[in-house]
Design a protein around this motif. Structure first.
Motif, PDB file in Angstrom:
ATOM      1  N   LEU A  68       0.810  -1.212   0.000  1.00 22.49           N
ATOM      2  CA  LEU A  68       0.000   0.000   0.000  1.00 22.49           C
ATOM      3  C   LEU A  68       0.840   1.258   0.000  1.00 22.49           C
ATOM      4  N   THR A  69       2.106   1.154   0.359  1.00 25.57           N
ATOM      5  CA  THR A  69       2.957   2.344   0.398  1.00 25.57           C
ATOM      6  C   THR A  69       3.187   2.939  -0.985  1.00 25.57           C
ATOM      7  N   HIS A  74      -3.387  10.863  -0.776  1.00 25.86           N
ATOM      8  CA  HIS A  74      -4.806  11.231  -0.792  1.00 25.86           C
ATOM      9  C   HIS A  74      -5.649  10.108  -1.369  1.00 25.86           C
ATOM     10  N   ALA A  75      -5.171   9.492  -2.418  1.00 24.16           N
ATOM     11  CA  ALA A  75      -5.917   8.383  -3.009  1.00 24.16           C
ATOM     12  C   ALA A  75      -6.039   7.249  -2.017  1.00 24.16           C
ATOM     13  N   TRP A  80      -8.925   3.903   1.505  1.00 21.16           N
ATOM     14  CA  TRP A  80      -8.986   3.251   2.807  1.00 21.16           C
ATOM     15  C   TRP A  80     -10.333   3.489   3.489  1.00 21.16           C
ATOM     16  N   THR A  81     -10.853   4.698   3.386  1.00 23.85           N
ATOM     17  CA  THR A  81     -12.126   5.013   4.028  1.00 23.85           C
ATOM     18  C   THR A  81     -13.262   4.188   3.443  1.00 23.85           C
ATOM     19  N   GLY A 132      -7.615   4.431  10.984  1.00 22.14           N
ATOM     20  CA  GLY A 132      -7.134   3.719   9.813  1.00 22.14           C
ATOM     21  C   GLY A 132      -6.644   2.326  10.158  1.00 22.14           C
ATOM     22  N   GLN A 133      -7.291   1.695  11.130  1.00 20.20           N
ATOM     23  CA  GLN A 133      -6.865   0.377  11.592  1.00 20.20           C
ATOM     24  C   GLN A 133      -7.354  -0.726  10.648  1.00 20.20           C
ATOM     25  N   THR A 134      -6.765  -1.921  10.831  1.00 21.71           N
ATOM     26  CA  THR A 134      -7.131  -3.087  10.018  1.00 21.71           C
ATOM     27  C   THR A 134      -7.895  -4.127  10.816  1.00 21.71           C
TER      28      THR A 134
END
Length: 657
Positions: A68-69, A74-75, A80-81, A132-134
C-alpha cells in the motif's frame, strides 16, 4: 416503508461516518495508518517496524501492508475510508445472515439494515475509521469461516485458512482453533494452526529481526502501543494494572484468571455452536479473546457487539435488556452510561471488559430447544377501552401493559434519557441578547395582565433570612428528589401506574426541551436593571456575558417552560390519582403550589414559565392518553395498582405482546 427507512438510515450513517473521517485535518486523520505508511512511516524505512512502539500489528500485517505504500497519500485515504466502509457493511451482512433460525420473513428483511446501523454506530468501528486500523479484517474473516453456511459446512479447509489468516493478523483470534476442535471441525482447527504458522513463518523469513522483536521481546505485541494500564486497554491484564498490581504478583493473578475465562468461555461457545447458534458462539469466543489478551484496544472490541445475537430472559419484557445493554456499552462513552463518581465511575470505565466477561462466562443465553426460545412468557395487557369523551381521538398504538417492567432496563434508559436531556438543555441557544429580549416580552405581557408579582415577592423572600434559606434548599433538592422517589414507589407498588406515569413524564420533558430551543429566556435573576435578587447564588455580574462560573454548570437561559413546575405538577397529579386518602391527595397537590412559590421567590422563573410547565405536563398526559387510551377502568385489575394481590381478573385482560 419501515424497511426502506432503515436502509436509508443505514446509508446515511455510513456516508456520514466516511465524511466525518475525510473532513478531519490531515494530522488527525488515519493517525495509525500514517504511522505505518506515511512519508516517514515505519513501513517506508529500512529499520525495525517496532523502533518507536507505534506499530502494533504483527510482522505479517506489516508485510501485507507494504504494497500500500506505493499508493498516493490522498488516493489511499479515500480508498482506505470506503474500503473500510465496505468491510463494515460486509461484517454486518454476514452477521445478519448467521442469525439462528427459524426467522420470520419480517426479521429476515429487517436484520441486515439494523445490523449495518448498529455496526456503523459502534465505538470500535468509529475508532477503526478514524485511526485507519485493520482490525475489521480479522472479524470478517472469522465470520466467513465460522458462520457463513456455504463455507462453515464445507470440508473445513476454507474455514481453517480464513481463521488462520485472521490469527496471523491478530494473534488473539487463534482462540477460534480450539472452538473449531471442540465443535467437531478438527480439520478446520488443524488448518487454522497450519495457516497461522505458515503466515508467521513467511513474515519471519522476510523480517527476522522484527519477528523476534514482536514475538519474543514484546511477548506477541503486549508491550506495543499505548500504556497497557490505560483505560483504552479493556482486558484483564489492563484492569489488574489499573488497580495497582505490578510484576510477578500481577502475572500470578492474571494467568489463572485468563485460563479460567478461556476454559469457561470456550465450553460455552462450543455448546451454543452445537445448538445451531454459530454467531453467538463466535461472539463468545471473541469476547474471551478481548478479555484474556494482554491488550484489547477499542478497535479490537467489535466481538462484544456481536453478542447481541444471544437471546436472554424468560419474560418477553426481559428480552431487550441484554441487547440494549450491549448496544449502549458499544456505542456510548462511559460517562454517559454511569455518573462519573468514585463508586459508579469504574463500572463505566471498564464497561466493555465487563460486557465481554458477562457474555463469555455469565449470561444464560437460551438454547434453541428451549420452550421459551420463540414463546417467552407474555406480557399481560389490558384491552383498549372507550374514552369518556367521544370527540377525543384515541390512536390505540399500544395496549396498556399490566406488569412491572425490567428494572435494569428502566435504569439504563432513564440514565441515557437524563443525559440526553442535560446535553440538549446545555446545547440550547443561549444568546444573551435574545434571552433578555424574550425576558422583556414576558415581563411586558405579565404587566399587561397584572400578574407581575415576581419582583415584590422576591424582595419579601430575600428580606426574610430563614424563608430565603429554606426556599434555596427546596429549589436545589426537591426538584429531583421527589420525582425520583415517586417513580421508585410506583415501580415497587403500582407497576402499571408507573408505566403510564413515566411515559407522560417523558413526553412532557421532551416538549420542554423544544421550548428551551425555540424560546431561550433569561430568568428574572439575570435580567439587568430589574432589581431582582438571586437568593441562591448571590449577586451576579450582569456586565459579564458569562455571569461568572455559574453558566459553566448549565444553560442559564432554559427557563421556558419551568420544569420545576412541570415535574412537581406531574407529581401532584400522580399522587392525587394513586393516594388512597383525601389528605394524601391534598398534600400531593400542595407540592406544585409550594414549588410555584419557591421559583418566584428565588427569582428563577416568571409566572408565565409556570404556565408553560403546566402546559407541557398536560400535553404529556394527553399524548399518553391518545397512545394507550384511558386507564382508570383497568386500575382494579392492575397488579398492585390498588394494593391487592397480583391476581388478574380475566375479563378485561389478556396476554399479548
Amino acid at each position: 416503508m419501515a424497511l426502506a427507512a432503515l436502509w436509508l438510515l443505514a446509508g446515511l450513517l455510513a456516508v456520514r461516518q466516511a465524511a466525518v473521517v475525510l473532513r478531519l485535518p490531515p494530522e488527525r486523520r488515519f493517525s495509525d495508518l500514517e504511522t505505518w505508511i506515511g512519508e516517514n512511516g515505519v513501513l517506508h524505512v529500512r529499520g525495525s517496524l517496532y523502533d518507536t512502539d507505534r506499530f502494533t500489528g504483527t510482522p505479517f500485517s506489516g508485510l501485507a501492508l507494504k504494497p500500500l505504500t506505493k499508493a498516493a497519500e490522498h488516493a489511499l485515504g479515500i480508498f482506505w475510508t470506503f474500503g473500510t466502509l465496505l468491510l463494515v457493511v460486509a461484517v454486518a451482512l454476514v452477521a445478519a445472515r448467521a442469525l439462528p433460525g427459524p426467522l420470520t420473513r419480517r426479521a429476515k428483511l429487517l436484520a441486515p439494515p439494523v445490523a449495518v446501523i448498529l455496526t456503523v454506530l459502534s465505538l470500535p468501528v468509529r475508532n477503526t475509521f478514524t485511526l485507519g486500523q485493520t482490525s475489521i479484517i480479522p472479524v470478517l474473516l472469522v465470520l466467513l469461516g465460522c458462520c457463513l453456511p456455504a463455507i462453515a459446512r464445507g470440508p473445513g479447509r476454507a474455514s481453517g485458512i480464513l481463521v488462520g489468516v485472521a490469527a496471523a493478523l491478530q494473534p488473539a483470534v487463534l482462540l477460534f482453533a480450539p472452538l473449531l476442535w471442540l465443535t467437531g471441525r478438527r480439520r478446520a482447527a488443524v488448518t487454522t494452526g497450519v495457516t497461522f504458522a505458515a503466515c508467521t513463518a513467511l513474515a519471519w523469513a522476510a523480517m527476522p529481526d522484527d519477528s523476534w522483536t514482536y514475538w519474543v521481546h514484546h511477548l506477541a505485541g503486549a508491550g506495543l502501543g499505548e500504556k497497557p494500564d490505560g483505560l483504552a486497554n479493556q482486558s484483564l491484564h489492563g484492569l489488574l494494572l489499573r488497580v495497582g498490581l505490578r510484576g510477578p504478583l500481577e502475572l500470578a493473578l492474571y494467568a489463572p484468571l485468563a485460563l479460567a475465562v478461556t476454559v469457561v468461555g470456550l465450553r460455552r461457545a462450543a455448546r451454543y455452536a452445537k445448538d445451531g447458534q454459530p454467531l453467538l458462539a463466535t461472539a463468545i469466543t471473541g469476547c474471551v479473546a478481548v478479555a484474556v489478551s494482554p491488550t484489547a484496544w477499542q478497535h479490537q472490541q467489535l466481538w462484544i457487539l456481536l453478542a447481541v445475537a444471544g437471546r436472554v430472559g424468560k419474560r418477553r419484557a426481559d428480552r431487550l435488556v441484554w441487547p440494549v445493554l450491549v448496544v449502549l456499552v458499544m456505542t456510548l462513552p462511559s460517562t454517559i452510561l454511569v455518573p462519573a463518581n468514585p463508586v459508579l465511575g469504574p463500572l463505566g470505565e471498564n464497561a466493555p471488559l465487563l460486557a465481554a466477561l458477562a457474555a463469555g462466562c455469565v449470561v444464560p443465553f437460551l438454547s434453541r430447544d428451549s420452550a421459551l426460545w420463540d414463546e417467552p412468557l407474555p406480557t399481560p395487557v389490558a384491552e383498549p377501552q372507550r374514552g369518556r369523551f367521544s370527540w377525543v381521538p384515541l390512536l390505540g398504538f399500544f395496549k396498556r401493559s399490566l406488569n412491572r417492567p425490567n428494572l435494569l432496563l428502566e435504569l439504563m434508559l432513564i440514565r441515557v434519557f437524563y443525559w440526553a436531556y442535560s446535553f440538549v438543555r446545555a446545547q440550547a441557544p443561549d444568546s444573551r441578547t435574545l434571552a433578555e429580549s424574550h425576558g422583556r416580552q414576558i415581563i411586558g405581557i405579565e404587566e399587561f395582565l397584572h400578574i407581575d408579582v415576581e419582583h415584590g415577592f422576591n424582595h419579601f423572600v430575600a428580606g426574610t433570612g430563614w424563608l430565603a434559606d429554606s426556599m434555596d434548599y427546596y429549589y436545589g433538592t426537591f426538584h429531583f428528589l421527589v420525582p425520583l422517589s415517586l417513580l421508585g414507589f410506583l415501580y415497587l407498588r403500582r407497576p402499571a401506574t408507573y408505566r403510564w406515569a413515566r411515559t407522560a413524564l417523558g413526553f412532557a420533558t421532551l416538549m420542554a426541551l423544544v421550548g428551551f430551543w425555540v424560546y431561550p429566556l433569561a430568568p428574572p435573576r439575570l435580567m439587568p436593571g430589574r432589581g431582582f435578587i438571586d437568593t441562591a447564588n448571590g449577586p451576579q455580574d450582569l456586565s459579564n456575558p458569562d455571569f461568572g462560573a455559574l453558566t459553566e454548570l448549565s444553560n442559564q437561559y432554559a427557563a421556558m417552560p419551568s420544569l420545576h413546575i412541570g415535574w412537581s405538577l406531574w407529581c401532584g397529579v400522580v399522587i392525587a390519582i394513586v393516594a388512597p386518602k383525601l389528605w394524601m391527595k391534598a398534600l400531593g397537590m400542595l407540592y406544585p403550589v409550594l414549588t410555584f412559590s419557591v421559583i418566584i421567590g428565588t427569582a428563577n422563573h416568571y409566572v408565565l414559565d409556570a404556565l408553560g410547565g403546566a402546559f407541557v405536563v398536560a400535553s404529556g398526559f394527553a399524548i399518553q392518553y391518545a397512545l394507550t387510551g384511558p386507564g382508570r377502568g383497568t386500575l382494579a385489575v392492575i397488579p398492585g395498582a390498588r394494593g391487592e394481590s397480583d391476581a388478574l381478573k380475566p375479563e378485561p385482560v389478556r396476554a399479548g405482546g
